[in-house]
Structure formats: C-alpha cells, structure tokens
Design an enzyme around this catalytic site. Structure first.
Site, PDB file in Angstrom:
ATOM      1  N   LYS A 106     -16.340  -7.547   7.675  1.00 10.15           N
ATOM      2  CA  LYS A 106     -17.292  -7.919   8.736  1.00 10.15           C
ATOM      3  C   LYS A 106     -16.636  -7.920  10.108  1.00 10.15           C
ATOM      4  O   LYS A 106     -17.156  -7.369  11.053  1.00 10.15           O
ATOM      5  CB  LYS A 106     -17.908  -9.278   8.416  1.00 10.15           C
ATOM      6  CG  LYS A 106     -18.958  -9.163   7.323  1.00 10.15           C
ATOM      7  CD  LYS A 106     -19.938 -10.330   7.358  1.00 10.15           C
ATOM      8  CE  LYS A 106     -20.926 -10.237   6.202  1.00 10.15           C
ATOM      9  NZ  LYS A 106     -20.508 -11.001   5.021  1.00 10.15           N
ATOM     10  N   ARG A 159      -1.513  -5.924  -8.305  1.00  4.92           N
ATOM     11  CA  ARG A 159      -0.295  -6.670  -7.953  1.00  4.92           C
ATOM     12  C   ARG A 159       0.014  -7.749  -8.963  1.00  4.92           C
ATOM     13  O   ARG A 159       1.158  -8.090  -9.220  1.00  4.92           O
ATOM     14  CB  ARG A 159      -0.464  -7.346  -6.586  1.00  4.92           C
ATOM     15  CG  ARG A 159      -0.477  -6.406  -5.430  1.00  4.92           C
ATOM     16  CD  ARG A 159      -1.027  -7.090  -4.220  1.00  4.92           C
ATOM     17  NE  ARG A 159      -2.401  -7.527  -4.452  1.00  4.92           N
ATOM     18  CZ  ARG A 159      -3.218  -7.962  -3.524  1.00  4.92           C
ATOM     19  NH1 ARG A 159      -2.800  -8.065  -2.289  1.00  4.92           N
ATOM     20  NH2 ARG A 159      -4.451  -8.312  -3.817  1.00  4.92           N
ATOM     21  N   SER A 169      -3.131  -7.578   2.935  1.00  3.60           N
ATOM     22  CA  SER A 169      -3.551  -7.430   4.336  1.00  3.60           C
ATOM     23  C   SER A 169      -4.117  -8.749   4.858  1.00  3.60           C
ATOM     24  O   SER A 169      -3.894  -9.111   6.015  1.00  3.60           O
ATOM     25  CB  SER A 169      -4.615  -6.338   4.457  1.00  3.60           C
ATOM     26  OG  SER A 169      -4.098  -5.103   4.044  1.00  3.60           O
ATOM     27  N   HIS A 185       0.840  -1.202   0.000  1.00  5.64           N
ATOM     28  CA  HIS A 185       0.000   0.000   0.000  1.00  5.64           C
ATOM     29  C   HIS A 185       0.880   1.260   0.000  1.00  5.64           C
ATOM     30  O   HIS A 185       0.630   2.197  -0.757  1.00  5.64           O
ATOM     31  CB  HIS A 185      -0.878   0.052   1.257  1.00  5.64           C
ATOM     32  CG  HIS A 185      -1.963  -0.976   1.328  1.00  5.64           C
ATOM     33  ND1 HIS A 185      -2.177  -1.738   2.449  1.00  5.64           N
ATOM     34  CD2 HIS A 185      -2.901  -1.360   0.424  1.00  5.64           C
ATOM     35  CE1 HIS A 185      -3.207  -2.543   2.243  1.00  5.64           C
ATOM     36  NE2 HIS A 185      -3.656  -2.337   1.006  1.00  5.64           N
TER      37      HIS A 185
END
Ligand code: PNS
Length: 161
Positions: free
Chosen positions: A41, A90, A128, A17
């Site tokens: 969530k 990516r 992530s 990032h």
C-alpha cells in the site's frame, strides 16, 4: 529454454533475495526477477526505484532480467512464458503462506508451478520489512543489503526527514 520467474515486492532488494537470484541463475537459462506493482500500500521505494536497484545489484549476473507485472502472478507466468516460479523459504514460518500461495496459483493456472529455494542460513532472518523498520528507526542496514541499497535507503530516509 528454462526461464524461471522470481516474483516479489523487493522493497528493497536484500542480500537474501540476491542469494536466491544467484542460485536460480545457476540452474536456469534465464531468471526474470519480477517486481509486483501495487503489492504494497505504501512502499518505501517506487516500482521504478526498486527495478533500478535490482538491475544495479544483479548487473554481474548475465542471465538475469528485471521485469514488472500487474495483477495476478498466475497470469504473469503465461505472459512471460516461464517454466516455474521461484520463491525463497527462509524458515518453517514462511512455509504456510508460501504453500497456500503456491497451491492457489496452481489452482488459478495449472501451468503455474512453484519451486522453493532455501537461501544461505546467514540470511534466514533478513526481510525487506525489517530493513525498512530498522532504517526508519535510524539503524544501520549495511550487513543485510548491498552497498547500493544502503545508499538508496540513506537518501530515502534523508528526503523523508
Ligand atoms: O515479496 P513478497 O511481498 O513476499 O511477494 C509477494 C508477491 C508479490 C509475489 C505476491 O503477493 C503476488 O504474487 N502478488 C501478485 C497478486 C497475486 O497473484 N495474488 C494472488 C496470490 S495467490
């Protein structure tokens, strides 16, 4: 003034990032790193924690601002008056989802253009999701995220055990 928006979940922000943020900051007057609220969530970090981490690790880039948005990205583009959305690609495997999202966003808001940037190849496998998975299995994430994030992940894992 060319303002670009780099939206995402950033749970947590990674070196990949950061690479994209730095690249975008070199071509734009201002880059808004936009943390999507409620995009996951059960996130590892709260929205506020994610914002704080991004602020910390981008502190040396003066034209970066961290914001949040709720609801549609296509609406946030108008709210923050950005020229375009930046997304990182990516690998080819990212393309299908990103292509779909870019076209849907433009369908929802004709002014919502998406620009794709390729991070440095050394980050092509960093995500992530994998950072969270490695950390939850007790592995080291220090090669993939900035030191401040390593520390935050360590504390988070400690508080969960
Ligand atoms: O980091 P991510 O999880 O790949 O980011 C995805 C994100 C948050 C940019 C995307 O899910 C999004 O834009 N969410 C906001 C809701 C929205 O606009 N959904 C419709 C997309 S076509």
């Amino acid at each position: 003034m060319k303002r670009l928006m780099y939206p995402g979940s950033f749970d947590p922000v990674t070196n990949g990032h950061l690479d994209v943020i730095a690249r975008a900051a070199r071509i734009a007057d201002e880059v808004l790193v936009a943390v999507a609220r409620n995009s996951e969530k059960s996130p590892l970090f709260t929205t506020e924690e994610r914002i704080e981490l991004i602020r910390t690790v981008t502190a040396s880039i003066p034209n970066v601002r961290v914001v949040t948005f709720t609801g549609l990205l296509a609406d946030a583009v108008n709210e923050f008056q950005v020229s375009a959305v930046i997304r990182g690609l990516r690998a080819v495997s990212d393309f299908e989802y990103e292509f779909q999202m870019a076209l849907m966003n433009r369908e929802l808001n004709a002014a919502c253009e998406t620009l794709f940037m390729m991070p440095s190849p050394e980050y092509s496998f960093v995500s992530s999701r994998l950072i969270r998975e490695i950390a939850s299995c007790g592995g080291s994430v220090s090669a993939f995220v900035p030191p401040e994030v390593v520390e935050a992940v360590r504390k988070k894992m400690e508080s969960r055990s």
